[in-house]
Write an enzyme that holds these catalytic residues in place. Structure first.
Site: not given
Length: 253
Positions: A146, A157
């Site tokens: 990501s 995350y």
């Protein structure tokens, strides 16, 4: 490994995790359209089987394996089932990923599950598949990270995606000369269930699916998609203070 390499029935056999929705489902459709044999993996049994039937009603070229990639027994079982059906695995795409959802990660009852799914599972699936690839002298690992793994915006995350990129880049160098390649696909904001609450304009998951399929034909160290995020990532490294202000304005809720 190149796009000319052949696997099962003249096609490469691709294990794709997180395949039941979003980027994974779009990738399954794109890879199937390009002729690859697929092992679709996800927890959502009904959606997974429906997608597999849609792509290959015969069940010979596309198989669905409901599994939780954070569970060691499920990981071993899915690799065993894939090998039993196709005889080999040419490509592993570690696409499954979760976040803590809305709110702050420290308020989530099991924030560590993000690390188990996003980082531990790709490492362990790679460990299960890699020996046969190295012995054969060919194979490809593709890890879906990501832009949040390039510019930190969410503690746990981002930690999982920074870690996945670090694992990928280190493994890539460990495997130089073996015939096994390692690539990273780093999406920015893309329309999926995980980004449903965001009001930012964003493309659909098909853009990432095409990048994932392209990287099988032309392996690269890392592809960031959409491409504009390469500039934003560079901005985050060079001007972190400006990035702080942008995050506070557009991403903090």
């Amino acid at each position: 490994m190149s796009g000319k390499q052949q696997g099962y029935g003249g096609r490469r056999v691709v294990v794709l995790t997180g395949a039941s929705s979003g980027i994974g489902a779009a990738a399954a459709q794109e890879l199937s359209a390009r002729g690859h044999a697929l092992v679709l993996v996800a927890r959502r049994r009904e959606q997974l089987h429906q997608l597999a039937r849609q792509l290959d009603p015969s069940g010979t070229r596309v198989m669905a394996i409901p599994a939780d990639v954070s569970d060691p027994a499920d990981r071993a079982a899915l690799i065993g089932a894939a090998l039993a059906h196709f005889g080999r695995i040419d490509v592993l795409i570690n696409n499954a990923g979760i976040s803590t959802g809305g709110g702050k990660w420290w308020e989530h009852e099991d924030a560590a599950q993000v690390l188990r799914v996003n980082l531990e599972a790709p490492i362990e699936l790679t460990r299960l598949i890699l020996p046969q690839m190295v012995q054969r002298g060919s194979g490809q690992i593709v890890n879906v990270a990501s832009v949040a793994g390039q510019v930190g915006v969410q503690g746990v995350y981002s930690a999982s995606k920074f870690g996945l990129r670090g694992f990928s880049f280190g493994l890539r160098r460990e495997l130089l000369g073996t015939g096994v390649t390692v690539s990273v696909v780093s999406p920015g904001f893309v329309r999926t269930e995980m980004t449903a609450r965001s009001g930012l304009p964003m493309p659909g998951p098909e853009a990432v699916a095409r990048a994932m399929a392209d990287i099988l034909e032309r392996p690269r160290r890392e592809v960031t998609v959409p491409g504009v995020y390469r500039l934003l990532s560079a901005l985050g490294r060079v001007f972190p203070g400006l990035t702080d202000r942008l995050v506070r304005r557009y991403l903090s809720r």
